[in-house]
Write a protein that holds these residues in place. Sequence first.
Motif, PDB file in Angstrom:
ATOM      1  N   GLU A 120       1.959  -0.013   7.440  1.00  0.00           N
ATOM      2  CA  GLU A 120       2.456   1.150   7.324  1.00  0.00           C
ATOM      3  C   GLU A 120       1.901   1.996   8.593  1.00  0.00           C
ATOM      4  O   GLU A 120       0.757   1.493   9.097  1.00  0.00           O
ATOM      5  CB  GLU A 120       2.462   1.933   6.141  1.00  0.00           C
ATOM      6  CG  GLU A 120       2.846   1.274   5.065  1.00  0.00           C
ATOM      7  CD  GLU A 120       1.848   0.480   4.248  1.00  0.00           C
ATOM      8  OE1 GLU A 120       2.054  -0.221   3.188  1.00  0.00           O
ATOM      9  OE2 GLU A 120       0.776   0.314   4.885  1.00  0.00           O
TER      10      GLU A 120
ATOM     11  N   ILE B 283      -0.217   6.638  -0.480  1.00  0.00           N
ATOM     12  CA  ILE B 283       0.973   6.442   0.652  1.00  0.00           C
ATOM     13  C   ILE B 283       1.943   7.772   0.475  1.00  0.00           C
ATOM     14  O   ILE B 283       2.031   8.304  -0.691  1.00  0.00           O
ATOM     15  CB  ILE B 283       1.793   5.149  -0.009  1.00  0.00           C
ATOM     16  CG1 ILE B 283       1.113   3.767   0.164  1.00  0.00           C
ATOM     17  CG2 ILE B 283       3.213   4.968   0.746  1.00  0.00           C
ATOM     18  CD1 ILE B 283       0.897   3.002   1.429  1.00  0.00           C
TER      19      ILE B 283
ATOM     20  N   LYS C 167       7.113   6.022   6.222  1.00  0.00           N
ATOM     21  CA  LYS C 167       6.021   5.626   5.156  1.00  0.00           C
ATOM     22  C   LYS C 167       4.853   5.767   5.807  1.00  0.00           C
ATOM     23  O   LYS C 167       4.592   4.932   6.937  1.00  0.00           O
ATOM     24  CB  LYS C 167       6.385   4.123   4.734  1.00  0.00           C
ATOM     25  CG  LYS C 167       5.495   3.726   3.594  1.00  0.00           C
ATOM     26  CD  LYS C 167       6.339   2.570   3.173  1.00  0.00           C
ATOM     27  CE  LYS C 167       5.369   1.963   1.878  1.00  0.00           C
ATOM     28  NZ  LYS C 167       5.681   0.616   1.270  1.00  0.00           N
TER      29      LYS C 167
ATOM     30  N   ALA D 241       6.067   8.327   1.134  1.00  0.00           N
ATOM     31  CA  ALA D 241       7.298   7.451   1.648  1.00  0.00           C
ATOM     32  C   ALA D 241       8.356   8.563   1.471  1.00  0.00           C
ATOM     33  O   ALA D 241       8.210   9.666   1.274  1.00  0.00           O
ATOM     34  CB  ALA D 241       7.613   6.571   0.487  1.00  0.00           C
TER      35      ALA D 241
END
Length: 146
Positions: free
Chosen positions: A71, A144, A108, A146
């Motif tokens: 990512e 993360i 992301k 997103a």
Amino acid sequence: MRIDIKTFEALTSKELYNILQLRSEVFVVEQDCVYQDIDGKDERSLHIIGYEDDNLIAYARCFKPGDYFDEAAIGRVLVRENYRKFGYGHEITKAAVEAIKTNFKADKIKISAQTYLVIFYESHGFKTVGDRYLEDGIPHIAMIKA
């Protein structure tokens, strides 16, 4: 805080020196962590630089997908110690997220967060993934957005 966004090639030698000096001040000296900060990744990074009256006070570096993690990624997020009470950490983080969206067209984003900053990064939409781990002797966890 004024924010500049530069590629490695666009940094002046003075800017690069100031960035490396501040990173060493925060991550090596203040956190008492001996590690190799100059890791060969700055050349692939987009540098997010925060200034107050022409003084470097905040910084982050960003990576396009595949250059650090699968990512897009943000790392080396910091604010000079005597400026932390003014919310500049939030400003530099928002600027880094926007820089990734604008320059890399990625939504992301992955970070390797020091565990004591989980709530801070959650306030920016990041969620923890996986287990905690030690990175350079400091507890971290992957997050993360997103």
